[in-house]
Write an enzyme that holds these catalytic residues in place. Structure first.
Site, PDB file in Angstrom:
ATOM      1  CE  LYS A 124      -4.450   0.885   0.143  1.00 46.86           C
ATOM      2  NZ  LYS A 124      -5.579   0.011  -0.256  1.00 46.86           N
ATOM      3  CG  ASP A 164      -7.374   3.056  -0.838  1.00 40.58           C
ATOM      4  OD1 ASP A 164      -7.849   1.922  -0.826  1.00 40.58           O
ATOM      5  OD2 ASP A 164      -7.449   3.823   0.149  1.00 40.58           O
TER       6      ASP A 164
HETATM    7  P1  NDP Z   1     -12.963   7.567  -2.864  1.00 41.70           P
HETATM    8  O1  NDP Z   1     -11.933   8.565  -2.629  1.00 41.70           O
HETATM    9  O2  NDP Z   1     -13.503   7.356  -4.234  1.00 41.70           O
HETATM   10  O3  NDP Z   1     -14.202   7.823  -1.906  1.00 41.70           O
HETATM   11  C1  NDP Z   1     -14.037   7.894  -0.528  1.00 41.70           C
HETATM   12  C2  NDP Z   1     -15.361   8.280   0.105  1.00 41.70           C
HETATM   13  O4  NDP Z   1     -15.256   8.109   1.507  1.00 41.70           O
HETATM   14  C3  NDP Z   1     -15.728   9.727  -0.137  1.00 41.70           C
HETATM   15  O5  NDP Z   1     -17.121   9.835  -0.132  1.00 41.70           O
HETATM   16  C4  NDP Z   1     -15.089  10.415   1.071  1.00 41.70           C
HETATM   17  O6  NDP Z   1     -15.691  11.637   1.416  1.00 41.70           O
HETATM   18  C5  NDP Z   1     -15.331   9.390   2.155  1.00 41.70           C
HETATM   19  N1  NDP Z   1     -14.277   9.500   3.162  1.00 41.70           N
HETATM   20  C6  NDP Z   1     -12.940   9.422   2.971  1.00 41.70           C
HETATM   21  N2  NDP Z   1     -12.285   9.596   4.111  1.00 41.70           N
HETATM   22  C7  NDP Z   1     -13.230   9.819   5.040  1.00 41.70           C
HETATM   23  C8  NDP Z   1     -13.165  10.073   6.414  1.00 41.70           C
HETATM   24  N3  NDP Z   1     -11.998  10.146   7.070  1.00 41.70           N
HETATM   25  N4  NDP Z   1     -14.341  10.204   7.080  1.00 41.70           N
HETATM   26  C9  NDP Z   1     -15.527  10.134   6.420  1.00 41.70           C
HETATM   27  N5  NDP Z   1     -15.637   9.913   5.111  1.00 41.70           N
HETATM   28  C10 NDP Z   1     -14.509   9.739   4.433  1.00 41.70           C
HETATM   29  O7  NDP Z   1     -12.366   6.181  -2.300  1.00 41.70           O
HETATM   30  P2  NDP Z   1     -12.837   4.690  -2.573  1.00 41.70           P
HETATM   31  O8  NDP Z   1     -14.291   4.637  -2.816  1.00 41.70           O
HETATM   32  O9  NDP Z   1     -11.915   4.106  -3.566  1.00 41.70           O
HETATM   33  O10 NDP Z   1     -12.492   3.993  -1.174  1.00 41.70           O
HETATM   34  C11 NDP Z   1     -13.435   3.867  -0.121  1.00 41.70           C
HETATM   35  C12 NDP Z   1     -13.008   2.741   0.810  1.00 41.70           C
HETATM   36  O11 NDP Z   1     -12.948   1.516   0.078  1.00 41.70           O
HETATM   37  C13 NDP Z   1     -11.626   2.908   1.450  1.00 41.70           C
HETATM   38  O12 NDP Z   1     -11.647   2.321   2.732  1.00 41.70           O
HETATM   39  C14 NDP Z   1     -10.730   2.064   0.541  1.00 41.70           C
HETATM   40  O13 NDP Z   1      -9.571   1.636   1.207  1.00 41.70           O
HETATM   41  C15 NDP Z   1     -11.670   0.912   0.235  1.00 41.70           C
HETATM   42  N6  NDP Z   1     -11.372   0.137  -0.958  1.00 41.70           N
HETATM   43  C16 NDP Z   1     -11.228   0.723  -2.178  1.00 41.70           C
HETATM   44  C17 NDP Z   1     -10.990  -0.051  -3.292  1.00 41.70           C
HETATM   45  C18 NDP Z   1     -10.895   0.525  -4.648  1.00 41.70           C
HETATM   46  O14 NDP Z   1     -10.750  -0.233  -5.600  1.00 41.70           O
HETATM   47  N7  NDP Z   1     -10.994   1.837  -4.841  1.00 41.70           N
HETATM   48  C19 NDP Z   1     -10.818  -1.506  -3.182  1.00 41.70           C
HETATM   49  C20 NDP Z   1     -11.064  -2.041  -1.858  1.00 41.70           C
HETATM   50  C21 NDP Z   1     -11.310  -1.225  -0.800  1.00 41.70           C
HETATM   51  P3  NDP Z   1     -14.922  13.022   1.099  1.00 41.70           P
HETATM   52  O15 NDP Z   1     -15.127  13.241  -0.364  1.00 41.70           O
HETATM   53  O16 NDP Z   1     -15.605  14.006   1.954  1.00 41.70           O
HETATM   54  O17 NDP Z   1     -13.484  12.817   1.458  1.00 41.70           O
HETATM   55  O1  2IT Z   2      -7.874  -1.794  -0.840  1.00 40.08           O
HETATM   56  C1  2IT Z   2      -7.812  -2.263  -1.984  1.00 40.08           C
HETATM   57  O2  2IT Z   2      -7.947  -3.482  -2.202  1.00 40.08           O
HETATM   58  C2  2IT Z   2      -7.608  -1.330  -3.095  1.00 40.08           C
HETATM   59  N1  2IT Z   2      -7.548  -0.132  -2.877  1.00 40.08           N
HETATM   60  C3  2IT Z   2      -7.404  -1.862  -4.481  1.00 40.08           C
HETATM   61  C4  2IT Z   2      -5.991  -2.276  -4.676  1.00 40.08           C
HETATM   62  C5  2IT Z   2      -5.623  -2.675  -6.089  1.00 40.08           C
HETATM   63  O3  2IT Z   2      -4.426  -2.932  -6.273  1.00 40.08           O
HETATM   64  O4  2IT Z   2      -6.473  -2.748  -6.970  1.00 40.08           O
END
Ligand code: NDP
Ligand code: 2IT
Length: 447
Positions: A124, A164
């Site tokens: 990461k 992420d």
């Molecule tokens: P994005 O940046 O696209 O979206 C994040 C969302 O979560 C936004 O709505 C953001 O609001 C909110 N957010 C972020 N930080 C905080 C916080 N500290 N408190 C409250 N709300 C928060 O990210 P993703 O959708 O990609 O990721 C969301 C989650 O999913 C994370 O935990 C990530 O690790 C996990 N994840 C992502 C993957 C991926 O492929 N993208 C894969 C697997 C897991 P704001 O705009 O106000 O910051």
């Molecule tokens: O938390 C996760 O699994 C991700 N943000 C996706 C990682 C990836 O390499 O696609």
């Protein structure tokens, strides 16, 4: 191995890393018995080598903002474990990022990637830079400065980053472009790339869709139909929006979404038109979730500063924002409101106290490393397509994603079913993820 002793020792050595310790504690306490059935693991001190990352790069990222001011952020890449494949995991850009958060994420990623059945180790990276409120040019300059430091440490068979929080298609494009320029190669060193330059169909959708597929597998164990079920989602980014899209397709009713400023409650459910508006709001205008309530004042109520868990009556919760966003009180409120399933899109969104509540209530509870593995699994499929210099159709990728989520579910059932028949997905995911990495580490000697 006594889990408590290993954890105490890690606490002493890494006293300022609470998220990292939290993630390690959850895994070690659930794999302890399995580990102790293999004395050879202990002879190789496998557990410590599995908990402590292989290496950490940390560096200063200096860039120039639109006003001509020099800005400095921290950058990191944690290469946690490559026993089963090249280091693989996302990059997070958010003001809260620090070494503890990235260490927990890289640790979790190692087990998650193992569960996918694909050949990917765990990593990461990220920065305390926040793209929110920055211009496109500022984001580009930052991404280039970040990769100027990192490019030598990554590569298609070494370490493959992706998105992420705060890192989506735009940021991956800028980072990949600069990597390509520095390394003078066109390879699959990032996943989540644009479709025109090696990205995979369905990768943007994959984490949210995969979580829905995992949920369907869980519901099937109790003969529950998703149609008409009320689902509370948190977040409104990549994972949250594609979760909502798939849920609408499946006939569920999505009653909430949120961002870090507050949450919306939609008692009659988010409509397809409203979801289109949210996609545009988030991806094109980079606006706030409160604007949905302004656009649909009769249908949507906005709760500033609140998470969705207390004021929403729901059957299912799919936290998809960030770590520790469901605490013990939130969990009790969800259970009191009749919640029967929690499937985690985010990484470690439930605190240890919340997990205890869910397990004690014996509801369907899927930890992120199982439920959100569809994202990285599809990254693995993107790597496979890049290696072959071929692109698969959306149907092919989606079918593979469904199959992978079903496999992960099966592994959880195999390793997590308790004597009374309750499926402990936390234990199942941890034991299954651990065993593959442990066997690979044993076979490769002390490294
Ligand atoms: P994005 O940046 O696209 O979206 C994040 C969302 O979560 C936004 O709505 C953001 O609001 C909110 N957010 C972020 N930080 C905080 C916080 N500290 N408190 C409250 N709300 C928060 O990210 P993703 O959708 O990609 O990721 C969301 C989650 O999913 C994370 O935990 C990530 O690790 C996990 N994840 C992502 C993957 C991926 O492929 N993208 C894969 C697997 C897991 P704001 O705009 O106000 O910051
Ligand atoms: O938390 C996760 O699994 C991700 N943000 C996706 C990682 C990836 O390499 O696609």
């Amino acid at each position: 191995m006594k889990a408590i002793e290993v954890i105490d020792d890690l606490k002493r050595r890494f006293p300022n890393e609470p998220e990292y310790i939290q993630a390690v504690e959850e895994v070690l306490t659930t794999i302890e018995d399995t580990y102790n059935e293999h004395p050879e693991f202990e002879r190789y001190n496998l557990i410590e080598r599995l908990c402590i990352p292989d290496r950490i790069f940390s560096f200063r990222v200096s860039w120039i903002d639109d006003a001509g001011k020099v800005r400095n952020n921290m950058g990191y890449r944690i290469q946690h474990n490559n026993a089963i494949g090249p280091y693989k995991g996302g990059i997070r850009f958010h003001s809260s990022v620090n070494q503890s958060i990235l260490k927990f994420l890289a640790f979790e990623q190692t087990f998650k990637n193992s569960l996918t059945t694909l050949a990917m180790g765990g990593a990461k990276g990220g920065s305390d830079f926040s793209p929110r409120g920055k211009s496109d040019m500022e984001v580009m300059r930052f991404c280039q400065a970040f990769i100027a430091e990192l490019w030598r440490q990554i590569g298609p068979d070494t370490d493959v980053p992706a998105g992420d929080i705060g890192v989506g298609g735009r940021e991956v494009g800028y980072m990949y472009g600069y990597y390509k320029k520095m390394a003078r190669e066109f390879t699959g060193t990032f996943t989540g790339k644009g479709l025109e330059f090696g990205g995979s169909l369905i990768r943007p959708e994959a984490t949210g869709y995969g979580n829905c597929y995992f949920l369907l597998n869980m519901l099937a164990t109790r003969g529950i139909d998703i149609k008409g079920k009320r689902v509370a989602i948190s977040g409104s980014g990549n994972v949250a929006t594609y979760t909502a899209q798939k849920l609408l397709e499946l006939g569920a009713v999505v009653v909430s979404m949120s961002d870090s400023s507050g949450s919306i409650y939609v008692p009659d459910g988010i409509t397809p038109a409203m979801l289109d508006y949210i996609f545009e709001l988030k991806n094109v205008y980079r606006g706030r979730i409160s604007e949905v309530a302004e656009e649909y004042p009769e249908l949507v109520k906005y709760y500033p500063g609140e998470r969705p868990w207390h004021h929403v009556k729901c059957d299912i919760a799919m936290p998809s924002a960030t770590q520790n966003e469901i605490d013990g009180d939130d969990a009790r409120a969800l259970l009191a409101n009749g919640c029967i399933a929690v499937s985690e899109g985010a990484n470690m969104p439930s605190t240890p106290e919340a997990i205890k509540e869910f397990l004690a209530a014996k509801i369907l509870y899927a930890p992120g490393k199982a439920a959100n593995a569809g994202g990285v699994a599809t990254s693995g499929l993107e790597m496979a397509q890049n290696s072959q210099k071929l692109s698969w159709t959306a149907e092919e990728v989606d079918a593979k994603l469904k199959q992978i989520m079903a496999n992960i579910h099966e592994q959880c059932v195999k390793h997590g079913t308790e004597p009374d028949g309750y499926i402990n997905y936390v234990k199942g995911a941890n034991v299954a993820g651990f065993m593959k990495v442990a066997r690979a580490m044993m076979a490769q000697g002390v490294l």
